[in-house]
Design a protein around this motif. Structure first.
Motif, mmCIF file in Angstrom:
data_model
loop_
_atom_site.group_PDB
_atom_site.id
_atom_site.type_symbol
_atom_site.label_atom_id
_atom_site.label_comp_id
_atom_site.label_asym_id
_atom_site.label_seq_id
_atom_site.Cartn_x
_atom_site.Cartn_y
_atom_site.Cartn_z
ATOM 1 N N SER A 18 0.828 -1.209 0.000
ATOM 2 C CA SER A 18 0.000 0.000 0.000
ATOM 3 C C SER A 18 0.862 1.259 0.000
ATOM 4 O O SER A 18 0.554 2.226 -0.703
ATOM 5 C CB SER A 18 -0.929 0.019 1.220
ATOM 6 N N GLU A 21 2.294 1.698 -3.480
ATOM 7 C CA GLU A 21 1.270 2.182 -4.412
ATOM 8 C C GLU A 21 0.993 3.669 -4.216
ATOM 9 O O GLU A 21 0.577 4.352 -5.148
ATOM 10 C CB GLU A 21 -0.015 1.371 -4.261
ATOM 11 N N GLN A 103 -3.837 3.643 8.330
ATOM 12 C CA GLN A 103 -3.754 3.886 6.887
ATOM 13 C C GLN A 103 -4.180 5.313 6.546
ATOM 14 O O GLN A 103 -3.525 5.987 5.743
ATOM 15 C CB GLN A 103 -4.635 2.888 6.133
#
Length: 108
Positions: A18, A21, A103
């Motif tokens: 993640s 990305e 996140q």
């Protein structure tokens, strides 16, 4: 950004994917291969208290009752894989795990 984890940890791999990305390339510290410095152990314990220890881990289950009663800093020094992973340090802030809230904080 520094990323403390294990290359064999599924959650760590998911978090690193993640981050990649999102265009973020952290300095990865493999706690088993690289260890955790005394300064970083102290910072993690300051940030998370005894929650820094993953009491659901295989390593934890293999410890004796006397070992489990030890100081978290000593436990992490002897068994760095006990750290609940990943631990991410960025701009002086410490984050643990890869929950939605972590996140959001890191990826925006």
């Amino acid at each position: 950004m520094r990323f403390f984890g294990l290359k064999t940890c599924d959650t760590c791999r998911k978090a690193l994917k993640s981050l990649g990305e999102a265009g973020i390339t952290p300095e990865v510290i493999d706690v088993r291969a690289d260890g955790v410095s005394a300064e970083d152990r102290a910072a993690m314990i300051s940030a998370f208290g005894d929650k820094v220890i993953n009491r659901a881990s295989t390593t934890w289950r293999g410890l004796s009752e006397d070992e489990k009663a030890a100081d978290p800093a000593d436990l992490i020094a002897a068994h760095p894989t006990l750290i609940k992973r990943p631990v991410i340090e960025t701009n002086g802030q410490w984050f643990q795990g890869w929950s939605k809230s972590v996140q959001t904080e890191i990826l925006g």
